[in-house]
Design a protein around this motif. Structure first.
Motif, mmCIF file in Angstrom:
data_model
loop_
_atom_site.group_PDB
_atom_site.id
_atom_site.type_symbol
_atom_site.label_atom_id
_atom_site.label_comp_id
_atom_site.label_asym_id
_atom_site.label_seq_id
_atom_site.Cartn_x
_atom_site.Cartn_y
_atom_site.Cartn_z
ATOM 1 N N THR A 1 -22.167 27.451 -6.375
ATOM 2 C CA THR A 1 -21.012 26.930 -5.636
ATOM 3 C C THR A 1 -21.474 26.040 -4.493
ATOM 4 O OG1 THR A 1 -19.608 28.819 -6.173
ATOM 5 C CG2 THR A 1 -19.002 27.534 -4.240
ATOM 6 N N VAL A 2 -20.828 24.893 -4.368
ATOM 7 C CA VAL A 2 -21.090 23.967 -3.264
ATOM 8 C C VAL A 2 -19.890 23.974 -2.326
ATOM 9 C CG1 VAL A 2 -21.616 21.590 -2.613
ATOM 10 C CG2 VAL A 2 -22.485 22.509 -4.775
ATOM 11 N N LEU A 3 -20.173 24.107 -1.047
ATOM 12 C CA LEU A 3 -19.158 24.000 -0.005
ATOM 13 C C LEU A 3 -19.241 22.583 0.554
ATOM 14 C CD1 LEU A 3 -19.945 27.371 1.819
ATOM 15 C CD2 LEU A 3 -18.254 26.975 0.006
ATOM 16 N N ALA A 4 -18.290 21.739 0.201
ATOM 17 C CA ALA A 4 -18.284 20.347 0.641
ATOM 18 C C ALA A 4 -17.356 20.231 1.849
ATOM 19 C CB ALA A 4 -17.829 19.425 -0.479
ATOM 20 N N GLU A 5 -17.930 20.079 3.023
ATOM 21 C CA GLU A 5 -17.135 20.077 4.258
ATOM 22 C C GLU A 5 -16.803 18.671 4.714
ATOM 23 O OE1 GLU A 5 -17.063 21.675 8.886
ATOM 24 O OE2 GLU A 5 -18.654 22.367 7.538
ATOM 25 N N TRP A 6 -15.520 18.431 4.893
ATOM 26 C CA TRP A 6 -15.039 17.215 5.543
ATOM 27 C C TRP A 6 -15.330 17.413 7.033
ATOM 28 C CZ3 TRP A 6 -10.674 13.886 3.398
ATOM 29 C CH2 TRP A 6 -10.359 12.834 4.264
ATOM 30 N N TYR A 42 -17.359 13.126 17.509
ATOM 31 C CA TYR A 42 -18.574 13.040 16.700
ATOM 32 C C TYR A 42 -18.451 14.018 15.540
ATOM 33 C CZ TYR A 42 -19.478 16.714 20.210
ATOM 34 O OH TYR A 42 -19.369 17.783 21.062
ATOM 35 N N ASP A 43 -19.269 13.801 14.501
ATOM 36 C CA ASP A 43 -19.292 14.703 13.359
ATOM 37 C C ASP A 43 -19.718 16.095 13.790
ATOM 38 O OD1 ASP A 43 -18.482 12.877 11.495
ATOM 39 O OD2 ASP A 43 -20.418 12.653 10.511
ATOM 40 N N LEU A 44 -18.972 17.089 13.362
ATOM 41 C CA LEU A 44 -19.266 18.468 13.713
ATOM 42 C C LEU A 44 -19.326 19.306 12.446
ATOM 43 C CD1 LEU A 44 -19.632 19.970 16.436
ATOM 44 C CD2 LEU A 44 -17.253 20.698 16.223
ATOM 45 N N TRP A 69 -24.421 23.684 0.938
ATOM 46 C CA TRP A 69 -23.429 23.140 1.876
ATOM 47 C C TRP A 69 -23.690 21.651 2.030
ATOM 48 C CZ3 TRP A 69 -24.006 20.427 6.390
ATOM 49 C CH2 TRP A 69 -22.875 20.285 7.215
ATOM 50 N N VAL A 70 -22.621 20.857 1.960
ATOM 51 C CA VAL A 70 -22.735 19.407 2.101
ATOM 52 C C VAL A 70 -21.714 18.941 3.132
ATOM 53 C CG1 VAL A 70 -22.584 17.172 0.949
ATOM 54 C CG2 VAL A 70 -23.482 19.150 -0.302
ATOM 55 N N GLY A 71 -22.177 18.329 4.206
ATOM 56 C CA GLY A 71 -21.293 17.755 5.210
ATOM 57 C C GLY A 71 -21.060 16.285 4.916
ATOM 58 N N VAL A 72 -19.795 15.879 4.839
ATOM 59 C CA VAL A 72 -19.429 14.514 4.463
ATOM 60 C C VAL A 72 -18.858 13.784 5.672
ATOM 61 C CG1 VAL A 72 -18.043 13.089 2.908
ATOM 62 C CG2 VAL A 72 -18.913 15.312 2.126
ATOM 63 N N SER A 73 -19.435 12.632 6.002
ATOM 64 C CA SER A 73 -18.921 11.783 7.077
ATOM 65 C C SER A 73 -17.913 10.820 6.471
ATOM 66 C CB SER A 73 -20.066 11.014 7.740
ATOM 67 O OG SER A 73 -20.972 11.895 8.365
ATOM 68 N N ALA A 74 -16.630 11.128 6.640
ATOM 69 C CA ALA A 74 -15.580 10.352 5.984
ATOM 70 C C ALA A 74 -14.741 9.526 6.947
ATOM 71 C CB ALA A 74 -14.652 11.281 5.195
ATOM 72 N N ARG A 118 -22.787 8.622 5.017
ATOM 73 C CA ARG A 118 -23.897 9.558 4.806
ATOM 74 C C ARG A 118 -23.355 10.945 4.523
ATOM 75 N NH1 ARG A 118 -25.548 13.626 9.270
ATOM 76 N NH2 ARG A 118 -23.482 13.865 10.191
ATOM 77 N N VAL A 119 -24.185 11.756 3.855
ATOM 78 C CA VAL A 119 -23.920 13.186 3.719
ATOM 79 C C VAL A 119 -25.167 13.933 4.158
ATOM 80 C CG1 VAL A 119 -22.214 12.960 1.876
ATOM 81 C CG2 VAL A 119 -24.628 13.238 1.284
ATOM 82 N N ILE A 120 -24.967 15.091 4.755
ATOM 83 C CA ILE A 120 -26.070 15.968 5.130
ATOM 84 C C ILE A 120 -25.986 17.204 4.240
ATOM 85 C CG2 ILE A 120 -24.708 16.979 7.021
ATOM 86 C CD1 ILE A 120 -28.473 16.356 7.260
ATOM 87 N N VAL A 121 -27.105 17.551 3.621
ATOM 88 C CA VAL A 121 -27.135 18.593 2.596
ATOM 89 C C VAL A 121 -28.064 19.712 3.032
ATOM 90 C CG1 VAL A 121 -27.666 19.116 0.180
ATOM 91 C CG2 VAL A 121 -26.738 16.868 0.803
ATOM 92 N N ARG A 122 -27.594 20.946 2.952
ATOM 93 C CA ARG A 122 -28.437 22.132 3.147
ATOM 94 C C ARG A 122 -28.266 22.986 1.895
ATOM 95 N NH1 ARG A 122 -25.640 22.086 8.884
ATOM 96 N NH2 ARG A 122 -26.768 20.277 9.691
#
Length: 455
Positions: free
Chosen positions: A121-126, A133-135, A151-156, A106-110
Motif C-alpha cells: 500500500t502506498v500513502l500518496a499525500e497531497w 510551504y509544503d508540509l 509514503w509519497v508526498g506530492v507538491s501539487a 517534485r515528489v518526495i518518497v519514503r
C-alpha cells in the motif's frame, strides 16, 4: 501509423459522442473519462542532508524537510523525483479551463528498500501548504514504517512549489505548476496529483522496484478539501487512479462515487451535530480530545523546521497548546481498514459521534473532556485536560489544549498506580476490539502508563 496527441484524442471522442447523439434512434453515449497520462519521472535527485539549500550545484543541496529519522535502520530510504508533463486545468466546480498545460513538480518518497518489507500500500499525500510551504502533515514515522507502507508526498500547489523555488533555486528553480503564471489558483493541481498517482503505479517509477497493489490518496486539512473537490467535481471526468481517498481533519466529498472514502476528524474539526451518514462507501470517525494539529506532529517537525527555516514557528495561544491525545493512532488504524476495504471488501467499523448539547456546544464531562466519539485511553483515563479547542494568534485555534492535572487531582482520580495502569489497559482493550487502535500503539500507551511520569 500517425500518432494522435492527447488533445486530438479528446476532440475525436467528443465528435463521436455528438454525432451518435444526432443519429436517429442512436443511444446517447456517456463521455468517456479523460485518460490520465503518466508523467516523465527524473531522479532520484542527488543530495542529502547536511547540505546547503543555496548551493549552486544540486548535489550540494538536499530535499526540503528531508526526514531526520534513521530510515536505514528501519529498512527504508528517502528519495526525491521530478515529475513533468502536460496537465489539464479545472475549476473548483469541475469545468475544464485548459488542456495540455506544461508543468514540472517534485515528489518526495519514503519507502521500504526491500519488496519483502513493503506491505503493498502506498500513502500518496497531497502536501499541505497552509503555512506557506509544503508540509508532510501525515508522515508519522513509527506508524508508517512498522507497517511497511510506502509514503509519497506530492507538491501539487503553487504556494508550496514557489516556496521551494525560492528556498533552493538550484534544486527547485525549474518547478512550475501554474503554466507559466496562467493558472495561479491551483487549477492544474488535480491533474498533477492524478499524474503523480500514475507515476506511483508504474513499475520502475518513483517506487524503484516495488509494485504498488493499493494506492490511497490522503490529505490533511486544506489538502483534504482539495481532495474532496477533486473527488466531487473532477474525478467523474477523469480516469480513476487512486483506489480510495482519506481526507483527514478536513472536508469529505459529498458525491457518492465508486472509490471508498474514509474521513477521520479531530475534536477541533467537529463543529456541528449535523454530519454525513456512514454508507457502504463512506466512513467517518470523530476522535475525542484530539487536535487538528497536535503535539505529535509539532514535535516531529520542529527540528526539521529549525534546520530548513532557521527556526520553528512560535505561538502565543490563549491556553497551553497542542493536545497530546494521539489522533495519529486512529489514523494508523484507518489506513489498515481502508486498505482492507479496497482489497477485500471488509468495511471499517463504525464509530460513535462526539456529543453536542441542545445549544449546539460540545458536551463535556466535569473535567472538561469531550463526550462521545472514539476515546483514546489518554482521554478515557486522563492525566491532563486534552481538548480540540484553543484560541489566540494565527493557527492557535487548530492546536487544541493540553493542561496537566496537578498531583491532588491525580491522587483523587487514581488512588494507586496499579489502578491507573489497569484502567489504561481496559480502555485500550476496548479500542483494540472495536478496531480503532492497533496493537503496537496499545503497547506504546501501556509503556507510557507504567513510566515514572504517570500516577
Amino acid at each position: 501509423m500517425p500518432t494522435c496527441t492527447r488533445s486530438t484524442r479528446l476532440m475525436i471522442a467528443g465528435a463521436v459522442t455528438a454525432l451518435a447523439a444526432m443519429l436517429p434512434g442512436a443511444p446517447v453515449l456517456a463521455q468517456a473519462p479523460r485518460p490520465v497520462p503518466a508523467p516523465l519521472v527524473e531522479g532520484p535527485v542527488p543530495g542529502t542532508p547536511p547540505g546547503d539549500p543555496a548551493a549552486p550545484e544540486v548535489t550540494d543541496t538536499y530535499p526540503w524537510l528531508a526526514t531526520d529519522a534513521d530510515l536505514a535502520s528501519l529498512g527504508y530510504v528517502e528519495q526525491e523525483f521530478y515529475l513533468s508533463g502536460k496537465a489539464d486545468a479545472y475549476s473548483a466546480t469541475g469545468e475544464t479551463l485548459a488542456t495540455a498545460v506544461p508543468y514540472r513538480t517534485r515528489v518526495i518518497v519514503r519507502r521500504p528498500l526491500s519488496p519483502a518489507r513493503f506491505n503493498g500500500t502506498v500513502l500518496a499525500e497531497w502536501q499541505n501548504v497552509s503555512a506557506g510551504y509544503d508540509l508532510d502533515a501525515l508522515w508519522s514515522v513509527d506508524q508508517i514504517t512498522r507497517a511497511g507502507y510506502a509514503w509519497v508526498g506530492v507538491s501539487a500547489q503553487r504556494v508550496g512549489v514557489n516556496q521551494l523555488r525560492a528556498w533552493s533555486p538550484a534544486r527547485y528553480g525549474a518547478l512550475d505548476v501554474t503554466g507559466g503564471g496562467q493558472f495561479n489558483a491551483d487549477q492544474l493541481s488535480y491533474d498533477v496529483f492524478a499524474q503523480a498517482g500514475k507515476a506511483i503505479r508504474a513499475h520502475g517509477g518513483v517506487l524503484g522496484g516495488l509494485r504498488a497493489r493499493t494506492v490511497l490518496a490522503i490529505g490533511a486539512s486544506q489538502s483534504a478539501g482539495r481532495l474532496s473537490v477533486m473527488y466531487d467535481a473532477v474525478l467523474p471526468q477523469m480516469e480513476p487512479v487512486y483506489h480510495a481517498y482519506a481526507p483527514i481533519v478536513g472536508p469529505a466529498p459529498t458525491r457518492a462515487g465508486a472509490e471508498k472514502v474514509f474521513q477521520i476528524m479531530s475534536e477541533t474539526d467537529v463543529r456541528s451535530p449535523v454530519r454525513p451518514a456512514d454508507t457502504d462507501r463512506f466512513r467517518r470517525w470523530e476522535v475525542a480530545g484530539t487536535a487538528h494539529s497536535g503535539w505529535h506532529g509539532q514535535q516531529q517537525r520542529r527540528t526539521l523546521l529549525e534546520r530548513d527555516l532557521g527556526a520553528a514557528p512560535t505561538f502565543d495561544c490563549a491556553r497551553p497548546p497542542w493536545s497530546r491525545a494521539p489522533l495519529h493512532h486512529m489514523i494508523a488504524a484507518g489506513y489498515l481498514h481502508l486498505t482492507r476495504w479496497v482489497e477485500r471488501g471488509i468495511a471499517p467499523p463504525t464509530a460513535p459521534p462526539l456529543l453536542f448539547n441542545a445549544d449546539g456546544t460540545k458536551a463535556r464531562d466535569e473535567l472538561g473532556l469531550a463526550l462521545g466519539g472514539i476515546r483514546p485511553s489518554q482521554v478515557e483515563v486522563p492525566t491532563a485536560l486534552n481538548t480540540g479547542d484553543n484560541s489566540g494568534e494565527t493557527f492557535c485555534v487548530l492546536f487544541g489544549t493540553h493542561i496537566p492535572f496537578d498531583q491532588a487531582q491525580l491522587d483523587a482520580l487514581y488512588p494507586s498506580r496499579a489502578r491507573y495502569v489497569a484502567a489504561v489497559k481496559a480502555a485500550d482493550a476496548h479500542n483494540l476490539k472495536a478496531g480503532y487502535l492497533l496493537p503496537a500503539d496499545a503497547l506504546r500507551n501501556l509503556a507510557d502508563a507504567v513510566g515514572p511520569s504517570r500516577p
